[in-house]
Scaffold this motif. Structure first.
Motif, PDB file in Angstrom:
ATOM      1  N   TYR A  62       7.296 -28.197 -41.624  1.00 37.43           N
ATOM      2  CA  TYR A  62       6.853 -29.882 -42.250  1.00 37.43           C
ATOM      3  C   TYR A  62       8.101 -30.543 -42.169  1.00 37.43           C
ATOM      4  CZ  TYR A  62       2.786 -27.420 -44.527  1.00 37.43           C
ATOM      5  OH  TYR A  62       1.531 -26.695 -44.543  1.00 37.43           O
ATOM      6  N   PRO A  63       7.801 -31.939 -42.002  1.00 37.65           N
ATOM      7  CA  PRO A  63       9.169 -32.888 -42.193  1.00 37.65           C
ATOM      8  C   PRO A  63       9.228 -33.019 -43.662  1.00 37.65           C
ATOM      9  CG  PRO A  63       7.079 -34.157 -41.533  1.00 37.65           C
ATOM     10  CD  PRO A  63       6.828 -32.621 -41.772  1.00 37.65           C
ATOM     11  N   ALA A  64       9.980 -31.892 -44.220  1.00 40.78           N
ATOM     12  CA  ALA A  64      10.055 -32.076 -45.823  1.00 40.78           C
ATOM     13  C   ALA A  64      11.194 -31.095 -46.353  1.00 40.78           C
ATOM     14  CB  ALA A  64       8.619 -31.377 -46.606  1.00 40.78           C
ATOM     15  N   SER A  65      11.455 -31.109 -47.434  1.00 46.94           N
ATOM     16  CA  SER A  65      12.430 -30.266 -47.950  1.00 46.94           C
ATOM     17  C   SER A  65      11.695 -28.844 -48.536  1.00 46.94           C
ATOM     18  CB  SER A  65      12.752 -30.962 -49.462  1.00 46.94           C
ATOM     19  OG  SER A  65      12.015 -30.612 -50.341  1.00 46.94           O
ATOM     20  N   GLY A  66      12.494 -27.982 -48.979  1.00 49.21           N
ATOM     21  CA  GLY A  66      12.007 -26.632 -49.323  1.00 49.21           C
ATOM     22  C   GLY A  66      10.904 -26.710 -50.196  1.00 49.21           C
ATOM     23  N   THR A  67      10.962 -27.689 -51.198  1.00 51.99           N
ATOM     24  CA  THR A  67      10.130 -27.854 -52.119  1.00 51.99           C
ATOM     25  C   THR A  67       8.726 -28.041 -51.523  1.00 51.99           C
ATOM     26  OG1 THR A  67      11.845 -28.739 -53.552  1.00 51.99           O
ATOM     27  CG2 THR A  67       9.516 -29.488 -54.358  1.00 51.99           C
ATOM     28  N   GLY A  68       8.667 -28.767 -50.615  1.00 48.29           N
ATOM     29  CA  GLY A  68       7.320 -29.189 -49.895  1.00 48.29           C
ATOM     30  C   GLY A  68       6.857 -27.785 -49.260  1.00 48.29           C
ATOM     31  N   ALA A  69       7.603 -26.879 -49.038  1.00 48.62           N
ATOM     32  CA  ALA A  69       7.125 -25.607 -48.574  1.00 48.62           C
ATOM     33  C   ALA A  69       6.624 -24.839 -49.604  1.00 48.62           C
ATOM     34  CB  ALA A  69       8.054 -24.736 -47.691  1.00 48.62           C
ATOM     35  N   TRP A  70       7.159 -25.072 -50.631  1.00 50.53           N
ATOM     36  CA  TRP A  70       6.569 -24.300 -51.896  1.00 50.53           C
ATOM     37  C   TRP A  70       5.235 -24.666 -52.207  1.00 50.53           C
ATOM     38  CZ3 TRP A  70      11.005 -25.358 -56.422  1.00 50.53           C
ATOM     39  CH2 TRP A  70      11.529 -24.483 -56.438  1.00 50.53           C
ATOM     40  N   GLU A  71       5.166 -25.971 -52.388  1.00 54.81           N
ATOM     41  CA  GLU A  71       3.852 -26.762 -52.544  1.00 54.81           C
ATOM     42  C   GLU A  71       2.841 -26.078 -51.530  1.00 54.81           C
ATOM     43  OE1 GLU A  71       1.423 -30.742 -53.621  1.00 54.81           O
ATOM     44  OE2 GLU A  71       3.843 -30.584 -54.080  1.00 54.81           O
ATOM     45  N   ALA A  72       3.365 -26.070 -50.175  1.00 48.95           N
ATOM     46  CA  ALA A  72       2.056 -25.819 -49.270  1.00 48.95           C
ATOM     47  C   ALA A  72       1.752 -24.324 -49.434  1.00 48.95           C
ATOM     48  CB  ALA A  72       2.768 -25.930 -47.788  1.00 48.95           C
ATOM     49  N   ALA A  73       2.676 -23.381 -49.856  1.00 45.65           N
ATOM     50  CA  ALA A  73       2.327 -22.071 -50.017  1.00 45.65           C
ATOM     51  C   ALA A  73       1.331 -21.877 -50.910  1.00 45.65           C
ATOM     52  CB  ALA A  73       3.651 -21.427 -50.424  1.00 45.65           C
ATOM     53  N   LEU A  74       1.556 -22.528 -52.191  1.00 43.69           N
ATOM     54  CA  LEU A  74       0.614 -22.521 -53.368  1.00 43.69           C
ATOM     55  C   LEU A  74      -0.766 -23.273 -52.826  1.00 43.69           C
ATOM     56  CD1 LEU A  74       3.167 -23.471 -56.362  1.00 43.69           C
ATOM     57  CD2 LEU A  74       2.248 -21.326 -55.595  1.00 43.69           C
ATOM     58  N   VAL A  75      -0.838 -24.423 -52.424  1.00 43.33           N
ATOM     59  CA  VAL A  75      -2.108 -25.294 -52.356  1.00 43.33           C
ATOM     60  C   VAL A  75      -2.963 -24.562 -51.493  1.00 43.33           C
ATOM     61  CG1 VAL A  75      -1.256 -27.123 -53.358  1.00 43.33           C
ATOM     62  CG2 VAL A  75      -1.287 -27.121 -51.010  1.00 43.33           C
ATOM     63  N   ASN A  76      -2.394 -24.035 -50.098  1.00 36.36           N
ATOM     64  CA  ASN A  76      -3.032 -23.442 -49.028  1.00 36.36           C
ATOM     65  C   ASN A  76      -3.784 -22.076 -49.493  1.00 36.36           C
ATOM     66  OD1 ASN A  76      -3.141 -24.854 -46.380  1.00 36.36           O
ATOM     67  ND2 ASN A  76      -1.100 -25.194 -47.207  1.00 36.36           N
ATOM     68  N   THR A  77      -3.258 -21.334 -50.512  1.00 41.72           N
ATOM     69  CA  THR A  77      -3.908 -19.983 -50.854  1.00 41.72           C
ATOM     70  C   THR A  77      -4.577 -19.910 -52.085  1.00 41.72           C
ATOM     71  OG1 THR A  77      -1.841 -19.295 -51.684  1.00 41.72           O
ATOM     72  CG2 THR A  77      -2.032 -18.907 -49.469  1.00 41.72           C
ATOM     73  N   LEU A  78      -4.346 -20.825 -52.997  1.00 38.68           N
ATOM     74  CA  LEU A  78      -4.966 -20.632 -54.446  1.00 38.68           C
ATOM     75  C   LEU A  78      -5.955 -21.787 -54.900  1.00 38.68           C
ATOM     76  CD1 LEU A  78      -1.460 -19.709 -55.847  1.00 38.68           C
ATOM     77  CD2 LEU A  78      -3.442 -17.934 -55.347  1.00 38.68           C
ATOM     78  N   SER A  79      -6.509 -21.440 -55.877  1.00 36.99           N
ATOM     79  CA  SER A  79      -7.476 -22.324 -56.392  1.00 36.99           C
ATOM     80  C   SER A  79      -7.302 -22.933 -57.950  1.00 36.99           C
ATOM     81  CB  SER A  79      -9.032 -21.705 -56.500  1.00 36.99           C
ATOM     82  OG  SER A  79      -9.306 -21.519 -55.010  1.00 36.99           O
ATOM     83  N   PRO A  80      -7.896 -23.968 -58.415  1.00 37.67           N
ATOM     84  CA  PRO A  80      -7.587 -24.102 -59.902  1.00 37.67           C
ATOM     85  C   PRO A  80      -7.738 -22.926 -61.060  1.00 37.67           C
ATOM     86  CG  PRO A  80      -8.428 -26.173 -58.635  1.00 37.67           C
ATOM     87  CD  PRO A  80      -8.656 -24.670 -57.860  1.00 37.67           C
ATOM     88  N   GLY A  81      -6.730 -22.810 -61.686  1.00 34.14           N
ATOM     89  CA  GLY A  81      -6.811 -21.792 -62.792  1.00 34.14           C
ATOM     90  C   GLY A  81      -6.427 -20.397 -62.226  1.00 34.14           C
TER      91      GLY A  81
END
Length: 391
Positions: A62-81
């Motif tokens: 990603y053209p992003a900081s490590g914080t972006g990769a954090w978010e990508a790890a979470l949103v690609n694998t998990l669901s609300p709650g």
């Protein structure tokens, strides 16, 4: 201010010194990111990245900081709650947990508080997972190398604890300040998503981040319901098959990445890890020779990337850092969060040699003395002996 000569000593634990050859690579003219030359570059990079992560699977850039990769790890694998288990090992583990909470994940029940002097505890993890008989916990988040503390969690033991419990949770690991500096094996250690950034062991400026992704994580991404557009792995991986991206990539940073990967390959990753371990050992020898205390308290968890030094009562770490910057043109890492003013951090990762480290520790010793911190003069000598006698 007195004019400064020589190069600035950037001894924070990232961003690190960018090698001249990487800077030169980045200065090449920008090319068409939809043309055949760029496509060939992308395919080369994706192949060359895999050994650094220790994976045969996909690595998403990603053209992003490590914080972006954090978010990508979470949103690609998990669901609300979804429930996420995390360990408080320092400032950045706390920020990752805050992000998970903001995204609508449940992090309160499964949060393991810590003293910032130890890594994630595999025994505690085993207990928590054994108690979760309904498998409500969907992911375990661990920072491999906590940049704020100089403590490296034992990821293979974390994986074994998960396997022993027979728990199906995903294992998400932050390697922002360990990748390319400390031994790491995504596939062998059973990690599902590895998070990384460009500005530390990969010897680049900030601006690129990465996810290495397991088959299990890819399967989870097909049913994950957290909102995502830019961070969605699937269109990136699909475009990567042909050497392209679904967005405008950071072309010149990718030039630099190719050169940085060539340098790591040329030195050999085992040699890279041994060099970092040697520099870490020499730094700890200096700290102990000064009569000061390394923040990390577990001998198994000392970081190869940085060392956090605890100040004696009544002494301000930021004052030491200010003196060292003004007198010797050297930057050290500040204490973050609850460690503000209590520690300074010596970065010894990335493009660094023995003599650069020796100069760094000489500057630290002089700065401590000028700040009135009671230190023994044997510290520097202890570090030099460690460097001299290393095989």
């Amino acid at each position: 201010m007195t004019p400064r000569t020589g190069r600035h000593f950037l001894q924070i634990p990232g961003p690190t010194n960018v090698p001249d050859q990487v800077l030169r690579a980045m200065s090449a003219p920008t090319i068409d990111h939809r043309g055949p030359e760029f496509s060939a570059l992308t395919l080369r990079l994706l192949d060359a990245l895999k050994p650094v992560f220790g994976t045969a699977g996909p690595v998403v850039i990603y053209p992003a900081s490590g914080t972006g990769a954090w978010e990508a790890a979470l949103v690609n694998t998990l669901s609300p709650g979804d429930r996420v288990l995390s360990f408080e090992t320092g400032h950045f583990s706390s920020l990752w947990r805050e992000m998970a909470t903001s995204l609508g994940l449940e992090t309160g029940t499964d949060f393991v508080p810590g003293d910032w002097r130890h890594g994630a505890d595999p025994d505690v993890l085993a207990e928590r997972l054994a108690a979760d008989t309904g498998h409500a916990i969907k992911a375990v988040c661990v920072v491999h190398n906590e940049t704020s503390t100089g403590v490296a969690s034992r990821i293979p033991e974390i994986r074994r604890a998960m396997d022993k419990a027979g728990h199906p949770a995903l294992l998400l690991v932050d390697t922002v300040s360990s990748l390319g500096s400390i031994d790491y094996r995504h596939d062998e250690w059973g990690v599902d998503v590895t998070v990384a950034g460009s500005q530390k062991g990969l010897m680049l400026p900030p601006g690129l981040s990465f996810n290495a992704v397991s088959d299990k994580a890819l399967a989870a991404s097909r049913t994950a319901r957290l909102p995502k557009v830019f961070w969605d792995w699937r269109p990136v991986i699909e475009a990567n098959r042909k050497g392209s991206f679904p967005y405008t990539p950071a072309t010149n940073l990718l030039y630099g990445l190719e050169e940085a990967l060539r340098m790591l390959r040329e030195e050999g990753l085992p040699n890279v890890f041994a060099r970092h371990a040697r520099h870490a050992a020499a730094t700890r020898a200096a700290v102990r020779g000064w009569g000061l205390e390394v923040l990390c308290q577990d001998e198994r968890e000392h970081s190869g990337s940085l060392t956090a030094v605890l100040m004696p009562d009544g002494h301000d770490a930021d004052k030491v850092r200010e003196i060292i910057l003004q007198r010797f043109d050297m930057s050290l890492g500040a204490g973050l969060g609850r460690l503000a003013g209590r520690v300074f951090r010596i970065g010894h990762l990335g493009h660094l040699g023995d003599l650069t480290l020796a100069g760094t520790l000489a500057g630290v010793q002089m700065g401590l003395q000028l700040a009135g911190v009671p230190v023994e003069p044997e510290g520097l000598g202890a570090a030099l002996s460690t460097l001299r006698d290393a095989e």
